[in-house]
Design an enzyme around this catalytic site. Structure first.
Site, PDB file in Angstrom:
ATOM      1  N   ARG A   1       0.858  -1.248  -0.389  1.00  0.00           N
ATOM      2  CA  ARG A   1       0.244   0.267   0.400  1.00  0.00           C
ATOM      3  C   ARG A   1       0.978   1.209  -0.125  1.00  0.00           C
ATOM      4  O   ARG A   1       0.661   2.164   0.512  1.00  0.00           O
ATOM      5  CB  ARG A   1      -1.227   0.210   1.385  1.00  0.00           C
TER       6      ARG A   1
ATOM      7  N   LYS B   1       2.033  11.302 -11.284  1.00  0.00           N
ATOM      8  CA  LYS B   1       1.347  10.341 -12.352  1.00  0.00           C
ATOM      9  C   LYS B   1       2.234   9.901 -12.620  1.00  0.00           C
ATOM     10  O   LYS B   1       3.378   8.683 -13.181  1.00  0.00           O
ATOM     11  CB  LYS B   1       0.889  10.780 -13.621  1.00  0.00           C
TER      12      LYS B   1
ATOM     13  N   GLU C   1       8.271  18.926 -24.870  1.00  0.00           N
ATOM     14  CA  GLU C   1       6.569  19.353 -23.718  1.00  0.00           C
ATOM     15  C   GLU C   1       7.546  20.904 -23.262  1.00  0.00           C
ATOM     16  O   GLU C   1       6.882  21.330 -22.798  1.00  0.00           O
ATOM     17  CB  GLU C   1       7.236  17.963 -22.745  1.00  0.00           C
TER      18      GLU C   1
ATOM     19  N   LYS D   1       5.409  22.883 -14.108  1.00  0.00           N
ATOM     20  CA  LYS D   1       4.788  21.984 -14.328  1.00  0.00           C
ATOM     21  C   LYS D   1       4.282  21.863 -12.785  1.00  0.00           C
ATOM     22  O   LYS D   1       3.238  21.511 -12.106  1.00  0.00           O
ATOM     23  CB  LYS D   1       5.316  20.660 -14.490  1.00  0.00           C
TER      24      LYS D   1
ATOM     25  N   GLU E   1      -6.100  16.125 -11.536  1.00  0.00           N
ATOM     26  CA  GLU E   1      -6.237  17.056 -12.699  1.00  0.00           C
ATOM     27  C   GLU E   1      -7.594  17.390 -11.854  1.00  0.00           C
ATOM     28  O   GLU E   1      -8.570  16.555 -13.220  1.00  0.00           O
ATOM     29  CB  GLU E   1      -6.114  15.612 -13.288  1.00  0.00           C
TER      30      GLU E   1
ATOM     31  N   ARG F   1      -5.038  21.395 -14.057  1.00  0.00           N
ATOM     32  CA  ARG F   1      -3.664  19.984 -14.234  1.00  0.00           C
ATOM     33  C   ARG F   1      -4.378  19.818 -15.782  1.00  0.00           C
ATOM     34  O   ARG F   1      -3.215  19.743 -16.505  1.00  0.00           O
ATOM     35  CB  ARG F   1      -4.109  19.719 -13.321  1.00  0.00           C
TER      36      ARG F   1
ATOM     37  N   ASN G   1      -2.576  18.784 -20.479  1.00  0.00           N
ATOM     38  CA  ASN G   1      -2.729  17.713 -21.390  1.00  0.00           C
ATOM     39  C   ASN G   1      -2.531  18.655 -23.338  1.00  0.00           C
ATOM     40  O   ASN G   1      -3.008  18.264 -24.180  1.00  0.00           O
ATOM     41  CB  ASN G   1      -3.720  17.313 -21.956  1.00  0.00           C
TER      42      ASN G   1
ATOM     43  N   HIS H   1      -2.020  16.913 -26.169  1.00  0.00           N
ATOM     44  CA  HIS H   1      -1.898  15.289 -26.304  1.00  0.00           C
ATOM     45  C   HIS H   1      -3.073  14.791 -26.861  1.00  0.00           C
ATOM     46  O   HIS H   1      -3.375  13.548 -26.394  1.00  0.00           O
ATOM     47  CB  HIS H   1      -2.104  15.084 -24.587  1.00  0.00           C
TER      48      HIS H   1
ATOM     49  N   HIS I   1      -2.230  11.968 -28.639  1.00  0.00           N
ATOM     50  CA  HIS I   1      -2.998  10.519 -28.446  1.00  0.00           C
ATOM     51  C   HIS I   1      -3.444   9.421 -29.420  1.00  0.00           C
ATOM     52  O   HIS I   1      -3.421   8.786 -29.284  1.00  0.00           O
ATOM     53  CB  HIS I   1      -3.501  10.282 -26.869  1.00  0.00           C
TER      54      HIS I   1
ATOM     55  N   HIS J   1       6.162   9.837 -27.568  1.00  0.00           N
ATOM     56  CA  HIS J   1       4.982  10.619 -27.483  1.00  0.00           C
ATOM     57  C   HIS J   1       5.449  11.894 -27.092  1.00  0.00           C
ATOM     58  O   HIS J   1       5.169  12.531 -28.201  1.00  0.00           O
ATOM     59  CB  HIS J   1       5.786  10.038 -26.253  1.00  0.00           C
TER      60      HIS J   1
END
Ligand SMILES: NC(=O)c1ccc[n+]([C@@H]2O[C@H](COP(=O)([O-])OP(=O)(O)OC[C@H]3O[C@@H](n4cnc5c(N)ncnc54)[C@H](O)[C@@H]3O)[C@@H](O)[C@H]2O)c1
Length: 359
Positions: free
Chosen positions: A120, A142, A184, A226, A236, A240, A244, A247, A251, A263
């Site tokens: 955990r 993330k 980025e 960031k 998010e 946040r 993206n 993206h 994506h 990416h």
């Protein structure tokens, strides 16, 4: 060394830009970790830098368990997370044993996910070795793995205890990987900071020559932006989402190319289309998409769908965008620039205009 703080209350941590790999062990002392440490990397990075990191950890008194994951996005899976759990269990790791990730975003995401879920949650430290990992994936918490049905579909928000960056490692990074990371970096200029965008234009030669001072500057500014965004909206819920930018189309491109395109390259193309959509929607003037495209192109990055190995049908791209986990109830919310340095997240855009752009 420059330090950028990520402020998240009891989960605050420092990003240390310019720490030598030989200092990693020393930098991890006093953080409350137990003596056993798991060092996770891939064979490519291990060959280049593994010994230095292991030596520095041992010199600081840690007992090091090395875990090697094969190199490639296809190994960012639950099976390989399970391989990490097994190694930790066999070696009697406890809840205070830390995991240290040395590598790009693949190793960082996988290690972070294993750390989030083993018992955990155990502490972990990011030592990013690609530009993309330094400015993006190692910061913000993330973590995750891919599923056969989609990229990053299984994951957790889980912050590292520290992020340590030795910028010298970028010298061995293949040029295309460096440029993918630059996509980025450019993103931060468009979404947040017009003067940073201009700086990237002015300092191109020095950046591409890996000038240490300029490199340190751009990594620091990217991490600051960031960190600021993530500190305001860790999970998010709102702000946040601006990260993206590029993206959504990006994506869809990655999916159409079956993840063979980097990416950052897909995001570069996605930023150009999002900027054009913003102009066609009346959100910004024509200079915005022109400047975005020009800067991206000047870094040798792709700017249109013609860079793909095949021309994907419009319906295929649109369908992928709709099932993106960033879509809400099937409605795609786009990050669109109003000007360089400011974006909005909006569902107010015409499907037909996007279809025309990507057809
Ligand atoms: N967690 C996040 O917020 C986030 C954000 C963006 C991307 N990502 C994830 O990051 C991953 C992509 O990361 P990446 O672009 O770093 O790719 P990567 O981790 O695959 O690294 C790219 C290649 O460079 C090699 N490499 C790494 N460091 C090197 C060095 N210093 N010298 C020579 N070679 C080196 C690697 O072995 C690999 O072959 C994707 O899985 C993506 O989903 C996560």
């Amino acid at each position: 060394m420059h330090v950028v703080k990520v402020s998240l209350g009891d989960r605050d941590y420092d990003i240390e830009i310019g720490t030598s790999l030989d200092q990693i062990g020393a930098r991890l002392q006093g953080l409350g970790f137990s003596q056993k440490i798991a060092f996770i990397t891939n064979p490519t990075v291990k060959k280049l830098y593994g010994q230095r990191v292991v030596d520095s950890l041992k010199a600081a008194g840690f007992l090091v368990l090395s875990i090697e994951i094969p190199d490639g996005e296809q190994y960012k899976t639950l099976d390989w997370a399970n391989a990490i759990y097994s190694a930790l269990l066999i070696n009697s790791f406890d809840r205070k044993s830390a995991l240290v990730a040395l590598g790009g975003g693949v190793i960082g995401d996988l290690t972070g996910f294993a750390a989030a879920t083993f018992m955990r949650g155990v502490p972990f430290v990011q030592v990013p070795t690609t530009l993309l990992a330094m400015v993006d994936s190692s910061v913000g918490g993330k973590t995750g793995v891919n599923h056969a049905m989609g990229k990053n579909m299984i994951g957790a928000f889980y912050q590292p205890k520290k992020v340590l960056m030795d910028l010298d490692v970028l010298r061995s990074l293949p040029q295309e990987e460096f440029l993918a990371g630059m996509a980025e970096v450019i993103k931060y200029g468009v979404i947040w900071d017009a003067s940073f965008f201009e700086y990237l234009d002015r300092k191109r030669e020095k950046i591409l020559a890996l000038n240490p001072d300029v490199l340190s500057q751009i990594i620091q500014r990217s991490c600051e932006i960031k960190a600021e965004v993530v500190s305001k909206d860790e999970r998010e819920g709102g702000l946040r989402a601006i990260l993206n930018f590029g993206h959504t189309v990006g994506h869809a491109i990655e999916t159409a190319e079956n993840y063979t395109m980097r990416h950052g390259e897909a995001v570069a193309i996605g930023m150009v289309y999002a900027s054009k959509l913003a102009h066609n929607t009346g959100l910004c003037n024509a200079s915005v998409p022109e400047r975005v495209e020009k800067l991206i192109k000047s870094y040798g990055l792709p700017t249109s769908l013609s860079a793909l190995s095949r021309k994907p049908p419009v319906t295929e791209l649109m369908d992928t965008m709709r099932i993106d986990k960033k879509a809400e109830g099937g409605k795609v919310r786009f990050v669109l620039p109003k000007k360089i340095g400011e974006v909005v997240v909006t569902g107010e855009w015409e499907e037909q205009q996007l279809q025309e752009l990507i057809s």
